[in-house]
Write a protein that holds these residues in place. Sequence first.
Motif, mmCIF file in Angstrom:
data_model
loop_
_atom_site.group_PDB
_atom_site.id
_atom_site.type_symbol
_atom_site.label_atom_id
_atom_site.label_comp_id
_atom_site.label_asym_id
_atom_site.label_seq_id
_atom_site.Cartn_x
_atom_site.Cartn_y
_atom_site.Cartn_z
ATOM 1 N N LEU A 106 -28.678 13.252 1.545
ATOM 2 C CA LEU A 106 -28.140 13.268 2.909
ATOM 3 C C LEU A 106 -27.780 11.862 3.385
ATOM 4 N N ILE A 107 -28.610 10.887 3.080
ATOM 5 C CA ILE A 107 -28.301 9.509 3.483
ATOM 6 C C ILE A 107 -27.027 9.031 2.795
ATOM 7 N N GLY A 108 -26.869 9.367 1.516
ATOM 8 C CA GLY A 108 -25.644 8.994 0.806
ATOM 9 C C GLY A 108 -24.409 9.605 1.440
ATOM 10 N N LEU A 109 -24.494 10.883 1.801
ATOM 11 C CA LEU A 109 -23.363 11.558 2.452
ATOM 12 C C LEU A 109 -23.076 10.968 3.825
ATOM 13 N N ILE A 110 -24.119 10.764 4.614
ATOM 14 C CA ILE A 110 -23.936 10.229 5.969
ATOM 15 C C ILE A 110 -23.274 8.854 5.924
ATOM 16 N N GLU A 111 -23.678 8.021 4.992
ATOM 17 C CA GLU A 111 -23.073 6.687 4.857
ATOM 18 C C GLU A 111 -21.587 6.773 4.550
ATOM 19 N N GLN A 112 -21.226 7.637 3.623
ATOM 20 C CA GLN A 112 -19.816 7.757 3.251
ATOM 21 C C GLN A 112 -18.974 8.273 4.412
ATOM 22 N N TYR A 113 -19.457 9.285 5.107
ATOM 23 C CA TYR A 113 -18.706 9.818 6.249
ATOM 24 C C TYR A 113 -18.590 8.774 7.363
ATOM 25 N N ALA A 114 -19.680 8.033 7.597
ATOM 26 C CA ALA A 114 -19.663 7.025 8.661
ATOM 27 C C ALA A 114 -18.666 5.914 8.355
ATOM 28 N N VAL A 120 -15.766 6.119 7.133
ATOM 29 C CA VAL A 120 -14.374 6.508 7.390
ATOM 30 C C VAL A 120 -14.191 7.040 8.810
ATOM 31 N N TYR A 121 -15.126 7.861 9.260
ATOM 32 C CA TYR A 121 -14.928 8.567 10.522
ATOM 33 C C TYR A 121 -15.584 7.892 11.728
ATOM 34 N N MET A 122 -16.288 6.807 11.514
ATOM 35 C CA MET A 122 -16.948 6.122 12.623
ATOM 36 C C MET A 122 -16.479 4.670 12.686
ATOM 37 N N PRO A 123 -16.775 3.944 13.755
ATOM 38 C CA PRO A 123 -16.280 2.566 13.907
ATOM 39 C C PRO A 123 -16.720 1.656 12.771
ATOM 40 N N ASP A 124 -15.959 0.575 12.570
ATOM 41 C CA ASP A 124 -16.264 -0.388 11.516
ATOM 42 C C ASP A 124 -17.691 -0.926 11.675
ATOM 43 N N GLY A 125 -18.365 -1.053 10.551
ATOM 44 C CA GLY A 125 -19.722 -1.582 10.571
ATOM 45 C C GLY A 125 -20.794 -0.528 10.692
ATOM 46 N N THR A 126 -20.409 0.680 11.106
ATOM 47 C CA THR A 126 -21.416 1.733 11.280
ATOM 48 C C THR A 126 -22.061 2.114 9.955
ATOM 49 N N LYS A 127 -21.272 2.071 8.882
ATOM 50 C CA LYS A 127 -21.791 2.456 7.567
ATOM 51 C C LYS A 127 -23.003 1.626 7.176
#
Length: 294
Positions: free
Chosen positions: A249-257, A259-266
């Motif tokens: 889940l952490i791996g998936l959340i990082e990848q989605y963040a 692209v779909y969230m502001p820069d640096g969120t990942k």
Amino acid sequence: MNDFWQTFAQLTVNGIAVGAIYALVALGIVLIYKATEVLNFAHGDLLVVSAFSAWGLITVWALPFWLALLITVLGVAALAYVLDAVVIRRIAGQPQFAGVMLTIALAFMIRGAVSMLFGPESRNYPTPWSQQSTQVAGISIANLQLVILGVSMMVTLVLFFFFRYTRLGVAMQAASQNQLAAYLNGVRVKRVNSMVWALGGVTAAFAGVLLAPITLVDISLWFVTLKALSALVLGGFGSIPGAIVGGLLIGLIEQYAGVYMPDGTKDIVAYLVLIAVLIVRPHGLLGEAHGRRV
């Protein structure tokens, strides 16, 4: 719409591959914690040792990748065994804080030793799949990602059958649940605990050797420990299935963040998840709730 779903599918594949690494690291940490009640903050530095060892064996000694992987796994398992038998065992019965401080000190020592031996420069090593990819339904999947998934599943299944169907595995489970009762039933608890540390070293070695071609061979690989701790909290601290689920889940959340969230969120999303889970569901997704009346 097609582009959206293709991007989403690509991110999902990448997230599962990275999450499998986090799951392996988290699995090693939780195995050691369940057996010895020591939260091993030096676990990420075993990844560093693994990555630099594989680099030396592959690029300096010119060994084949799989042979280098085998030697690295055996070497790191032996190192983890010795760390418990020589160092960690001396604080048996002490408060958990002693284990935390000791493993942090070991982490700095291992990191410093690797830096002095190999130098601080980042580097890389080739794998048999470095430049190869497979197309599946319009999605490009790097062959290295497939290898990561395959090896992670293999290690997890081997550990499952080991703990379920072997005498040593059953002894390890018994020692992790009640060391005194296990000792009275003939289990050599100290040796079993060292073997659990060796198993943790095996998971760290696989994770380090497979992750390094993606992120480079670098001292900063120890940072994966922090992502693995987030995965443990999310899945349920002390839960082996939770470590696997949390890592994915952490791996998936990082990848989605990314692209779909502001820069640096990942870069910070794993820690945001950790804080949110501690507030909303402290025992995690698969952990057991423990309450205390006051």
